[in-house]
Design an enzyme around this catalytic site. Structure first.
Site, short mmCIF file in Angstrom:
data_model
loop_
_atom_site.label_atom_id
_atom_site.label_comp_id
_atom_site.label_asym_id
_atom_site.label_seq_id
_atom_site.Cartn_x
_atom_site.Cartn_y
_atom_site.Cartn_z
N TYR A 39 0.82 -1.22 0.00
CA TYR A 39 0.00 0.00 0.00
C TYR A 39 0.86 1.27 0.00
O TYR A 39 0.38 2.34 -0.37
CB TYR A 39 -0.94 0.03 1.21
N LYS A 84 2.64 -15.08 3.07
CA LYS A 84 2.64 -15.83 1.81
C LYS A 84 4.11 -16.16 1.52
O LYS A 84 4.67 -15.82 0.46
CB LYS A 84 1.99 -14.97 0.70
N ASP A 114 -3.86 -17.77 2.10
CA ASP A 114 -5.01 -18.44 1.45
C ASP A 114 -5.65 -19.44 2.42
O ASP A 114 -6.88 -19.52 2.53
CB ASP A 114 -4.60 -19.11 0.12
N ASP A 148 -6.16 -6.12 5.60
CA ASP A 148 -7.30 -5.38 5.07
C ASP A 148 -8.36 -6.37 4.59
O ASP A 148 -9.55 -6.28 4.94
CB ASP A 148 -6.81 -4.50 3.90
N ASP A 175 -12.14 -7.73 6.67
CA ASP A 175 -13.50 -7.61 6.11
C ASP A 175 -14.20 -8.97 6.15
O ASP A 175 -15.40 -9.06 6.44
CB ASP A 175 -13.45 -7.11 4.66
C1 LIG Z 1 -9.44 2.97 1.86
C2 LIG Z 1 -8.37 1.96 2.17
C3 LIG Z 1 -7.07 2.67 2.07
C4 LIG Z 1 -8.44 1.41 3.55
C5 LIG Z 1 -9.20 0.17 3.85
O1 LIG Z 1 -9.83 -0.51 3.09
C6 LIG Z 1 -9.14 -0.20 5.26
O2 LIG Z 1 -8.39 0.41 6.01
O3 LIG Z 1 -9.81 -1.16 5.65
MG LIG Z 2 -10.64 -2.30 4.14
#
Ligand SMILES: CC(C)CC(=O)C(=O)O
Ligand SMILES: [Mg+2]
Ligand SMILES: NC(=O)C1=CN([C@@H]2O[C@H](COP(=O)(O)OP(=O)(O)OC[C@H]3O[C@@H](n4cnc5c(N)ncnc54)[C@H](O)[C@@H]3O)[C@@H](O)[C@H]2O)C=CC1
Length: 356
Positions: free
Chosen positions: A135, A190, A222, A246, A250
């Protein structure tokens, strides 16, 4: 106790408003100052992270952040896109440790997309390195492909990199957090493919020598993604890089019933922090008054716990959230037959009323 409040875009202002309401109802004297950030910052000042906003964030003891991003800004040059604001804040404030606790409140056991027996009692902590990895790595861009079958065509490229010190400090955060929990760390990498993540694995292993009371296992990303939905309760603390963290966080959010339930703390070396929900600005539901504010409210509780050391006040907020869930109140992101559907504001009001 100064808090910079940066609502941002999309649902950001709606959910931040509710968290501010809860903080204000605690009876403590927080000084809260608001500033524009993300698309709102760009629209008002021509930059997603205006100078005044960055100054305020640096001066404050903590930052309460909503979310940034909107489709209308997706065609701007990258440096001006709303997302650069949160990336810039993380880098400028040195917020390298992102703590994302995925906890399933018992009341939401039926709301997860996974079977209740797979998720009930879930309490895992994802620790995501936040200021390195692909990133932030340079060089990056679009250039002419120098060789191979596509030579001469345009190619996009980014750089994945981690310095030893960056890995060491996040490994220390993970082992120390595990000492306050079940003393187990899973480092996700990984290493079978990437040089950066073989190095990550070697450095984490070396830091582990200082924490022999904590169990360490390594897992490829994975497999970790698969295990998170197969048997998530087997994890205690999960530590990983910026991009894997990240994505995995989610996925973990859905174990808790909704992405609208997952709070986060982004900390520097001195526990100064930025607190934000793990989700984005959800432009698809912005302005409708239906966003779940609980991740942001729980992020405010993390702020009280980590930056201000106000454990009792943090507990009050978390207990109030449990109470409103026990009352059957749900925003529409949580599908549960028999629950009482409420909007963003009603959920915030209910948490305030449940503070006790
Ligand atoms: C907008 C991204 C840079 C950040 C993201 O998806 C996160 O921090 O979960
Ligand atoms: Mg995110
Ligand atoms: N830290 C930040 O500010 C982040 C910003 N973003 C930005 O947010 C924008 C939207 O990104 P998406 O990929 O759609 O991710 P998102 O997390 O904003 O939304 C994904 C889905 O979850 C739902 N959702 C998210 N939060 C919710 C909440 N509190 N209550 C109810 N439903 C909720 C949305 O309606 C959408 O259907 C983009 O511009 C993206 O770059 C994305 C992630 C983090």
């Amino acid at each position: 106790m100064k808090i910079a409040v940066l609502p941002g875009d999309g649902i950001g202002p709606e959910i931040t408003h509710e968290a501010v309401k809860v903080l204000s109802a605690l009876g403590d004297s927080f000084e809260m100052e608001m500033a524009q950030v993300g698309g709102a910052g760009y629209a008002a000042h021509g930059h997603p992270l205006p100078e005044g906003t960055l100054k305020l964030a640096k001066e404050a003891d903590a930052v309460l952040f909503g979310a940034v991003g909107d489709y209308q800004y997706d065609t701007l040059e990258r440096a001006l896109r709303p997302e650069q604001a949160i990336l810039g804040l993380r880098k400028e404030l040195g917020l390298f440790a992102n703590l994302r606790p995925a906890i399933l409140y018992p009341e939401l056991a039926g709301a997860s997309t996974l079977k209740p027996e797979v998720v009930s009692g879930l309490d895992i902590l994802i620790i995501r390195e936040l200021t390195g990895d692909i990133y932030f790595g340079k060089p990056r861009g679009v250039r002419e492909c120098p060789d191979g079958p596509f030579a001469g065509q345009r190619e996009g490229f980014d750089t994945m990199r981690y310095a030893e010190g960056e890995i060491r400090r996040i490994a220390h955060v993970a082992f120390q957090a595990a000492r306050k929990r079940d003393r187990r760390v899973t480092s996700v990498d990984k290493a079978n493919v990437l040089e950066t993540f073989q190095f990550w694995r070697d450095v984490v292993t070396s830091v582990h020598k200082e924490y022999q009371d904590v169990e360490l296992e390594h897992m490829y990303v994975d497999n970790a993604a698969m295990q998170l939905v197969r048997a998530p309760k087997k994890f205690d603390v999960l530590v990983t890089g910026n991009m894997f963290g990240d994505i995995l966080s989610d996925a973990a959010a859905m174990l808790t019933g909704s992405i609208g339930m997952l709070p986060s703390a982004s900390l520097d070396a001195n526990n100064k922090g930025l607190y934000e929900p793990s989700h984005g600005s959800a432009p698809d539901i912005a302005g409708k008054g239906v966003a779940n504010p609980l991740a942001t409210i729980l992020s405010a509780a993390m702020m009280l716990r980590f930056t201000f050391g106000k454990t009792e006040q943090a507990d009050r907020i978390e207990t109030a959230v449990k109470r409103v869930l026990a009352q059957g109140l749900r925003t529409p992101d949580i599908h549960e037959p028999g629950s009482t559907k409420v909007g963003t504001k009603e959920m915030g009001d209910a948490v305030v009323a449940a503070l006790g």
